[in-house]
Design an enzyme around this catalytic site. Structure first.
Site, PDB file in Angstrom:
ATOM      1  N   ASP A 194      42.254  39.289  33.443  1.00  0.00           N
ATOM      2  CA  ASP A 194      42.684  39.825  34.734  1.00  0.00           C
ATOM      3  C   ASP A 194      41.726  40.955  35.078  1.00  0.00           C
ATOM      4  O   ASP A 194      41.820  42.059  34.542  1.00  0.00           O
ATOM      5  CB  ASP A 194      44.118  40.346  34.636  1.00  0.00           C
ATOM      6  CG  ASP A 194      44.593  40.991  35.944  1.00  0.00           C
ATOM      7  OD1 ASP A 194      43.855  40.921  36.946  1.00  0.00           O
ATOM      8  OD2 ASP A 194      45.703  41.554  35.955  1.00  0.00           O
ATOM      9  N   GLU A 233      45.383  34.772  41.272  1.00  0.00           N
ATOM     10  CA  GLU A 233      46.303  35.648  40.542  1.00  0.00           C
ATOM     11  C   GLU A 233      47.776  35.255  40.699  1.00  0.00           C
ATOM     12  O   GLU A 233      48.514  35.234  39.703  1.00  0.00           O
ATOM     13  CB  GLU A 233      46.066  37.102  40.972  1.00  0.00           C
ATOM     14  CG  GLU A 233      44.738  37.648  40.461  1.00  0.00           C
ATOM     15  CD  GLU A 233      44.287  38.922  41.154  1.00  0.00           C
ATOM     16  OE1 GLU A 233      45.045  39.450  41.997  1.00  0.00           O
ATOM     17  OE2 GLU A 233      43.171  39.392  40.874  1.00  0.00           O
ATOM     18  N   LYS A 274      36.152  46.442  42.429  1.00  0.00           N
ATOM     19  CA  LYS A 274      36.583  45.138  42.941  1.00  0.00           C
ATOM     20  C   LYS A 274      36.630  45.125  44.468  1.00  0.00           C
ATOM     21  O   LYS A 274      36.423  44.079  45.100  1.00  0.00           O
ATOM     22  CB  LYS A 274      37.963  44.808  42.362  1.00  0.00           C
ATOM     23  CG  LYS A 274      38.481  43.414  42.671  1.00  0.00           C
ATOM     24  CD  LYS A 274      39.762  43.166  41.891  1.00  0.00           C
ATOM     25  CE  LYS A 274      40.376  41.812  42.178  1.00  0.00           C
ATOM     26  NZ  LYS A 274      41.586  41.570  41.344  1.00  0.00           N
ATOM     27  N   ASP A 276      52.142  39.957  44.940  1.00  0.00           N
ATOM     28  CA  ASP A 276      51.160  40.566  44.037  1.00  0.00           C
ATOM     29  C   ASP A 276      50.471  41.731  44.738  1.00  0.00           C
ATOM     30  O   ASP A 276      49.595  41.531  45.575  1.00  0.00           O
ATOM     31  CB  ASP A 276      50.142  39.490  43.614  1.00  0.00           C
ATOM     32  CG  ASP A 276      49.136  40.024  42.600  1.00  0.00           C
ATOM     33  OD1 ASP A 276      49.151  41.233  42.318  1.00  0.00           O
ATOM     34  OD2 ASP A 276      48.332  39.211  42.096  1.00  0.00           O
TER      35      ASP A 276
END
Length: 620
Positions: free
Chosen positions: A25, A185, A86, A207
């Protein structure tokens, strides 16, 4: 001292046969690596027993530091300590500069459109920074598992576009990690919950991480995980909560928002700490730069409510896209560290009308699901649970057609992997080449969609307009990456491209594409109708002009020619008009008045072809 891997009979192959694979992850704030050990899938700890690796990288003159130690230097060395990288993945230099005060870095631009962050070790791209995080996770995994990895399943936000996914794969390659699959994800979280709870029915995966938000609706049934629809926001997460709280602190303290990088990092740390403490208590004391105050959970909720509302808007849209009602959803799974905020859980619970599931650690659930899928892809599930993951693409893919129109080949929320083909033809007589323009988006006109790639198909045999048959095939693999090929069916000439988009998306562009498509649907359809009518009219004008030049004097008398010229001039005058009805009427008039002329030309052509031939020759 080496440790033996122990497993129950039938749960895994013999140790010497097992291929070491992990789930990673790669998060905005924190990253984890998980694997199956002794029959249990769980995150792998470092030498200190910590399973969470802060997604922080610090560059010094002599070394690269990753994780907790790097994060602690963010305030003292802000220009060389990279956090939340990210958010920069798959973006261009212009996009990241627009983020302004959120990014206390010095940027430069290399040969590509990718932004480079200036450090004491020279310019570093987001791909290189992410590779350092992946390299650290790889080393942790190989130390814990006692061998070299055959590969990893790396998770990405469902709403990551082609550029962001490709950037993630590039980072893995730099880190020496073989990518078995890029897994969305929310799907990874569903895998973890589905197997743990033997779940069936419709599930919503909410999420909310440090920098991105995803919402997906899945149908779970006997090991099949089918994503019905997905949505989200690649620029919404816990970082935005921190910035909202930091702005409140500056306002309360009467301080300027124009801070140097070190002060900004220190302020964001104060804000983040206060946010995390408010998940446990009703109010906290806050101190910054000589100012002290009290922040209640109620006041904090008011600050972040607009951000949560953005996520709930995406939720409603995705439920609508799924073709279901909110009441049909049987479970809501909370994923990501930002879902620890009580207000988030409360608002999500109110929207879906049920208590969200939080019994698997929201920080760990994605890595666990990725590790389960990694075991399957590495071939270690012989005789065990078999999973079928049916994921989807977040935005439609298509190409440009005449008139600047977007022709959708693969609609959004189509299950992947997928291949779709559509046939096209040439526009002009003798055309020997065609430009293929690949697009992504939901609008009808190419100006409102994102350009992904262009390539040329050459060597088309010269034919009359409309005679050539070009088949364009779109293929999206299991990682969500696109390739496009074009082939002229008569000659077999072919061209193709692996779509690797230039890095660069403005913040919120993906979400805006969908938003615009809903609000401007009527306007788009009207624009598309106009463009199509203009294309039809131009083709008719060109065809009539060519016919008149070839046979007008021979087959028409003066009166007929004058009538056709009059209608032709009227249509030519309307070619750039926005009056669809007038354009359609005049096209029809010209078509009707030239019908007799077209019939005569065909008769003449047939008679010429038959002239001098005997009946028995025709029968043969």
């Amino acid at each position: 001292m080496a440790l033996l891997q122990i497993a129950e009979p039938g749960q895994s192959p013999q140790p010497h046969q097992r291929r070491l694979a992990v789930g990673i992850d790669l998060g905005t704030t924190n990253s984890l690596v998980a694997a199956l050990r002794s029959g249990i899938t769980a995150p792998l700890p470092d030498e200190n027993g910590d399973v969470i690796l802060p997604s922080a990288v610090r560059y010094t003159q002599a070394s690269v530091i990753v994780g907790r130690e790097a994060k602690s230097a963010a305030a003292s060395d802000p220009l060389n300590t990279i956090l939340s990288v990210k958010r920069l993945m798959g973006r261009g230099i212009k996009d990241v500069i627009q983020l302004g005060e959120q990014l206390p870095y010095r940027f430069s631009e290399g040969q590509s459109q990718m932004p480079f962050i200036e450090t004491v070790q020279g310019p570093k791209s987001p791909v290189e920074v992410s590779a350092e995080i992946l390299r650290s996770l790889r080393a942790r995994a190989e130390a814990a598992l006692g061998g070299e990895l055959v590969g990893a399943v790396i998770t990405v936000p469902a709403y990551f576009d082609d550029a962001q996914r490709q950037a993630t794969k590039d980072a893995a390659r730099l880190a020496g990690v073989s990518v078995l699959r890029l897994l969305n994800e929310p799907t990874a979280a569903a895998v973890a919950y589905g197997l743990d709870r033997q779940a069936e029915g419709l599930v919503a995966i909410y999420d909310l991480g440090g920098g991105t938000f995803d919402i997906s609706i899945l149908r779970l049934s006997k090991g099949v995980f089918e994503v019905l629809a997905t949505g989200g926001d690649t620029a919404l997460g816990g970082d935005d909560f921190d910035h909202a709280l930091a702005a409140w602190i500056l306002q309360q303290a009467g301080l300027s928002a124009d801070l140097d990088p070190g002060a900004q990092r220190a302020l964001l740390k104060v804000a983040c700490d206060a946010k995390e403490r408010l998940s446990q208590v009703d109010q906290v004391n806050v101190a910054y730069a000589g100012w002290q105050g009290v922040l209640s959970r109620e006041a904090f909720d008011a600050l972040i409510d607009p951000l949560i509302a953005r996520s709930l808007k995406s939720c409603r849209r995705v439920v609508r896209d799924s073709g279901i009602e909110l009441e049909e959803i049987g479970a809501v799974v909370m994923v990501g560290g930002s879902t620890r905020v009580p207000r988030v859980r409360e608002q999500v619970g109110e929207l879906f009308g049920r208590e969200p599931l939080t019994n698997i650690d929201p920080d760990e659930v994605v890595a666990i699901g990725a590790a389960i899928q990694a075991e399957t892809l590495a071939g270690n599930n012989r005789g065990g649970d078999e999973l079928l993951l049916l994921d989807v693409i977040p935005l439609s893919l298509g190409l440009e057609t005449m008139g600047g129109l977007m022709e959708k080949i693969i609609p959004r929320n189509t299950t992947i992997p997928v291949a779709r083909a559509q046939d096209f033809t040439t526009y002009k007589d003798g055309q020997t080449a065609m430009m293929i323009h690949v697009l992504q988006g939901e609008r009808e006109l190419i100006a409102d969609c994102r350009s992904l790639a262009r390539f040329e198909l050459r060597g088309i045999p010269p034919m009359v307009a409309g005679a050539a048959k070009i088949r364009v095939t779109f293929q999206v693999d299991a990682d969500g990456l696109l390739s496009v090929s074009a082939r002229e069916l008569a000659s077999g000439v072919e061209a193709s491209i692996q779509v690797k988009p230039s890095y660069g998306l403005t913040d919120g562009e993906i979400a805006r594409m969908l938003e615009d498509s809903f609000h401007k649907a009527d306007e788009d359809m009207a624009a598309r109708t106009l463009r199509e009518q203009q294309v039809d009219a131009r083709r008719l004008v060109e065809a009539v002009d060519a016919a008149l030049q070839a046979d007008g004097e021979r087959l028409l008398d003066a009166e007929e020619r004058a009538a056709i010229d009059e209608q032709l001039d009227q249509l030519r005058a309307l070619l750039d008009s926005s009056d669809v009805d007038s354009l359609e009427r005049q096209t029809r008039r010209l078509s009707q008045i030239t019908d007799a002329f077209a019939a005569r030309r065909m008769d003449t052509t047939v008679k010429a072809a038959l002239a001098g031939r005997r009946l028995n020759e025709l029968e043969d």
